[in-house]
Design a protein around this motif. Structure first.
Motif, PDB file in Angstrom:
ATOM      1  N   VAL A   3       0.829  -1.211   0.000  1.00 12.67           N
ATOM      2  CA  VAL A   3       0.000   0.000   0.000  1.00 12.67           C
ATOM      3  C   VAL A   3       0.857   1.252   0.000  1.00 12.67           C
ATOM      4  CG1 VAL A   3      -1.793   1.262   1.259  1.00 12.67           C
ATOM      5  CG2 VAL A   3      -1.807  -1.238   1.252  1.00 12.67           C
ATOM      6  N   GLY A   4       0.412   2.232  -0.776  1.00  7.42           N
ATOM      7  CA  GLY A   4       1.035   3.549  -0.783  1.00  7.42           C
ATOM      8  C   GLY A   4       0.009   4.614  -0.458  1.00  7.42           C
ATOM      9  N   ALA A   5       0.470   5.730   0.096  1.00  9.02           N
ATOM     10  CA  ALA A   5      -0.400   6.869   0.374  1.00  9.02           C
ATOM     11  C   ALA A   5       0.088   8.059  -0.439  1.00  9.02           C
ATOM     12  CB  ALA A   5      -0.402   7.208   1.853  1.00  9.02           C
ATOM     13  N   TYR A   6      -0.831   8.751  -1.076  1.00  8.48           N
ATOM     14  CA  TYR A   6      -0.528   9.908  -1.919  1.00  8.48           C
ATOM     15  C   TYR A   6      -1.018  11.165  -1.194  1.00  8.48           C
ATOM     16  CZ  TYR A   6      -0.794  12.967  -6.071  1.00  8.48           C
ATOM     17  OH  TYR A   6      -0.651  13.983  -6.975  1.00  8.48           O
ATOM     18  N   VAL A   7      -0.073  12.063  -0.893  1.00 12.18           N
ATOM     19  CA  VAL A   7      -0.429  13.272  -0.154  1.00 12.18           C
ATOM     20  C   VAL A   7       0.176  14.495  -0.847  1.00 12.18           C
ATOM     21  CG1 VAL A   7      -0.377  14.480   2.061  1.00 12.18           C
ATOM     22  CG2 VAL A   7      -0.452  11.967   2.015  1.00 12.18           C
ATOM     23  N   VAL A   8      -0.684  15.457  -1.155  1.00 11.53           N
ATOM     24  CA  VAL A   8      -0.227  16.743  -1.696  1.00 11.53           C
ATOM     25  C   VAL A   8       0.001  17.674  -0.515  1.00 11.53           C
ATOM     26  CG1 VAL A   8      -0.769  18.686  -3.203  1.00 11.53           C
ATOM     27  CG2 VAL A   8      -1.521  16.373  -3.821  1.00 11.53           C
ATOM     28  N   ILE A   9       1.240  18.093  -0.313  1.00  8.91           N
ATOM     29  CA  ILE A   9       1.590  18.907   0.857  1.00  8.91           C
ATOM     30  C   ILE A   9       1.214  20.359   0.596  1.00  8.91           C
ATOM     31  CG2 ILE A   9       3.402  19.510   2.498  1.00  8.91           C
ATOM     32  CD1 ILE A   9       2.863  16.540   2.384  1.00  8.91           C
ATOM     33  N   GLN A  10      -0.014  20.719   1.019  1.00  9.19           N
ATOM     34  CA  GLN A  10      -0.502  22.081   0.800  1.00  9.19           C
ATOM     35  C   GLN A  10      -0.132  23.019   1.938  1.00  9.19           C
ATOM     36  OE1 GLN A  10      -4.613  22.191  -0.677  1.00  9.19           O
ATOM     37  NE2 GLN A  10      -4.534  19.957  -0.859  1.00  9.19           N
ATOM     38  N   ASN A  11       0.039  22.467   3.125  1.00  5.17           N
ATOM     39  CA  ASN A  11       0.426  23.262   4.290  1.00  5.17           C
ATOM     40  C   ASN A  11       0.923  22.306   5.381  1.00  5.17           C
ATOM     41  OD1 ASN A  11      -1.938  22.199   5.602  1.00  5.17           O
ATOM     42  ND2 ASN A  11      -3.143  23.822   4.629  1.00  5.17           N
ATOM     43  N   LYS A  12       1.180  22.854   6.544  1.00  4.79           N
ATOM     44  CA  LYS A  12       1.747  22.063   7.635  1.00  4.79           C
ATOM     45  C   LYS A  12       0.838  20.924   8.059  1.00  4.79           C
ATOM     46  CE  LYS A  12       5.016  21.287  10.667  1.00  4.79           C
ATOM     47  NZ  LYS A  12       6.364  20.876  10.253  1.00  4.79           N
ATOM     48  N   LYS A  13      -0.473  21.127   8.015  1.00  2.00           N
ATOM     49  CA  LYS A  13      -1.387  20.068   8.433  1.00  2.00           C
ATOM     50  C   LYS A  13      -1.298  18.855   7.508  1.00  2.00           C
ATOM     51  CE  LYS A  13      -4.780  22.672  11.101  1.00  2.00           C
ATOM     52  NZ  LYS A  13      -4.352  21.971  12.336  1.00  2.00           N
ATOM     53  N   TYR A  14      -1.105  19.112   6.217  1.00  2.00           N
ATOM     54  CA  TYR A  14      -0.949  17.988   5.285  1.00  2.00           C
ATOM     55  C   TYR A  14       0.376  17.270   5.519  1.00  2.00           C
ATOM     56  CZ  TYR A  14      -5.154  19.075   2.647  1.00  2.00           C
ATOM     57  OH  TYR A  14      -6.458  19.255   2.283  1.00  2.00           O
ATOM     58  N   GLU A  15       1.398  18.019   5.894  1.00  4.16           N
ATOM     59  CA  GLU A  15       2.676  17.386   6.234  1.00  4.16           C
ATOM     60  C   GLU A  15       2.498  16.478   7.448  1.00  4.16           C
ATOM     61  OE1 GLU A  15       6.750  18.691   8.367  1.00  4.16           O
ATOM     62  OE2 GLU A  15       6.141  20.015   6.733  1.00  4.16           O
ATOM     63  N   GLU A  16       1.762  16.953   8.452  1.00  7.40           N
ATOM     64  CA  GLU A  16       1.512  16.147   9.647  1.00  7.40           C
ATOM     65  C   GLU A  16       0.676  14.914   9.314  1.00  7.40           C
ATOM     66  OE1 GLU A  16      -0.311  19.056  12.110  1.00  7.40           O
ATOM     67  OE2 GLU A  16       1.591  20.000  12.715  1.00  7.40           O
ATOM     68  N   PHE A  17      -0.297  15.089   8.409  1.00 10.59           N
ATOM     69  CA  PHE A  17      -1.113  13.950   7.980  1.00 10.59           C
ATOM     70  C   PHE A  17      -0.244  12.919   7.251  1.00 10.59           C
ATOM     71  CE2 PHE A  17      -3.694  12.059   4.493  1.00 10.59           C
ATOM     72  CZ  PHE A  17      -4.524  11.270   5.274  1.00 10.59           C
ATOM     73  N   ALA A  18       0.661  13.403   6.396  1.00 12.87           N
ATOM     74  CA  ALA A  18       1.563  12.509   5.669  1.00 12.87           C
ATOM     75  C   ALA A  18       2.427  11.706   6.635  1.00 12.87           C
ATOM     76  CB  ALA A  18       2.438  13.310   4.711  1.00 12.87           C
ATOM     77  N   ALA A  19       2.896  12.361   7.680  1.00 16.78           N
ATOM     78  CA  ALA A  19       3.742  11.680   8.669  1.00 16.78           C
ATOM     79  C   ALA A  19       2.982  10.565   9.368  1.00 16.78           C
ATOM     80  CB  ALA A  19       4.267  12.688   9.682  1.00 16.78           C
ATOM     81  N   GLU A  20       1.690  10.773   9.625  1.00 19.24           N
ATOM     82  CA  GLU A  20       0.889   9.756  10.319  1.00 19.24           C
ATOM     83  C   GLU A  20       0.521   8.598   9.402  1.00 19.24           C
ATOM     84  OE1 GLU A  20       0.209   9.453  13.541  1.00 19.24           O
ATOM     85  OE2 GLU A  20       1.519  11.194  13.791  1.00 19.24           O
ATOM     86  N   ILE A  21       0.042   8.905   8.191  1.00 18.27           N
ATOM     87  CA  ILE A  21      -0.383   7.824   7.306  1.00 18.27           C
ATOM     88  C   ILE A  21       0.820   7.047   6.779  1.00 18.27           C
ATOM     89  CG2 ILE A  21      -0.406   9.133   5.117  1.00 18.27           C
ATOM     90  CD1 ILE A  21      -3.076   7.665   4.489  1.00 18.27           C
ATOM     91  N   GLY A  22       1.970   7.726   6.715  1.00 18.47           N
ATOM     92  CA  GLY A  22       3.187   7.049   6.271  1.00 18.47           C
ATOM     93  C   GLY A  22       3.578   5.898   7.171  1.00 18.47           C
TER      94      GLY A  22
END
Length: 380
Positions: A102-121
């Motif tokens: 499984v892979g997760a695709y995240v567009v880093i629009q701001n800090k909250k998306y970066e934090e979301f990427a860190a969690e789902i990663g």
């Protein structure tokens, strides 16, 4: 040498719109294609390549299921206040529990998306991050924050310059890049960047020749690769793993024989050849094996063995001194067999004499089954 991977993003528009992009990626040596779930089989018809697909179920047959497109990852749906409760997170965990990659695709629009990427990663095998306006800081933060996780970070890029930056960020860099480009030249250049990224130059040093002596008949090995070599390139070969000579490819024209830039007439069957961080015996190489091609500046690249020719020929012993130690190699006694001098020029073994200086790789220490170990081994 740590391999970096190239993914080709091909999910925009209809199939014909990005078929050429996929084909160019295949021909250039890309590792993976990211498409929509209904195009997985079409990609497989084009060639043998790993296929990732945007999906929220396991029906596509892709090698890697990527969540995030049309969800929270790309901003289509608002981020959940609690990442654990997000649809993308729940889906990723469910698919992982089924044993899928499984892979997760995240567009880093701001800090909250970066934090979301860190969690789902933390829940995925791959984390694919794309910057709306490419910045290094989010990538640095994610590399640092996920270094203890098993996830591989794939950075979205648009050209070879962005790829180089992503692959080298914080020395470690991302494990790969996702290239979004229709430009065939950009695709080829990005693959070339990935091939050289993470590969440190070797330190080659001069070795002073102390002996050049015919030693009679024996079996020598020609390594014919699937790669074209140029002047200054060859392979590191020696009778001792601790010290190897740069044996030049047959890339130069000769009055005796036509050039064969894919070939290194490397030495006798017993000799070691450097392959990545290890060594192998020349005699055990065979079609499909990897070998390391090195130039006079110590730059490395990976080659593939096409065939190995072992034939009985007259041989010559070459000894050289480096750091007070004597290193040796036994080569075919012929004008076309060459080492590399300190100016990066090929020098035939037929012209070699004591006092000449040639480029060698010297690391000291010993090897056990090709791996460097700290123990005392005497090789004469």
């Amino acid at each position: 040498m740590k391999d970096k991977t190239i993914w080709i993003k091909a999910d925009k528009g209809h199939w014909e719109a990005h078929k050429d992009r996929i084909t160019t990626g295949l021909e250039s040596g890309a590792n993976c294609v990211l498409v929509n779930s209904d195009e997985v089989e079409k990609v497989r018809e084009l060639g043998d390549i790993q296929v990732a697909a945007f999906a929220y179920d396991d029906k596509s047959g892709a090698d890697i299921i990527v969540v995030g497109k049309g969800g929270e990852g790309d901003g289509t749906k608002p981020l959940s206040p609690d990442p654990i409760g997000s649809l993308d997170m729940v889906t990723a965990i469910r698919l992982k529990e089924k044993g899928l990659t499984v892979g997760a695709y995240v567009v880093i629009q701001n800090k909250k998306y970066e934090e979301f990427a860190a969690e789902i990663g933390k829940e995925c095998d791959f984390l694919i991050i794309v910057g709306t306006d490419w910045k290094v800081i989010p990538l640095e933060n994610l590399i640092a924050g996920l270094q203890d996780s098993n996830v591989k970070i794939i950075a979205g890029v648009r050209d070879q310059d962005e790829a180089k930056l992503a692959l080298e960020t914080m020395e470690h860099g991302s494990e790969g890049v996702l290239l979004d480009s229709d430009d065939p030249n950009a695709i080829k250049a990005t693959v070339a960047v990935a091939e050289s990224s993470g590969i440190e130059d070797l330190k080659l040093v001069p070795g002073k020749v102390t002996k050049v002596e015919a030693v009679g008949m024996g079996d020598r090995v020609c390594v014919d690769t699937c790669n074209m070599m140029v002047k200054g390139e060859g392979m590191l070969v020696g009778s001792q793993a601790s010290g190897m000579f740069l044996v030049h490819s047959e890339s130069e024209e000769s009055p005796y024989v036509a050039s064969r830039p894919f070939r290194v007439n490397a030495g006798a069957v017993h000799a070691y050849v450097k392959v990545g961080d290890r060594t192998r015996y020349l005699s055990e190489l065979s079609s499909g094996d990897e070998v390391t091609i090195v130039n006079a500046e110590g730059k490395q690249r990976t080659g593939v063995v096409g065939r190995v020719k072992i034939e009985r020929r007259p041989l010559m012993l070459v000894e050289a001194e480096v750091n007070g130690e004597v290193i040796k190699n036994i080569l075919q006694n012929a004008e076309t067999i060459k080492l590399v001098d300190i100016n990066g020029e090929p020098i035939s073994v037929a012209d070699l004499k004591p006092g000449d200086e040639v480029m060698v790789y010297y690391e000291g220490g010993a090897r056990h089954f090709g791996m460097k170990v700290e123990e005392t081994i005497i090789e004469k």
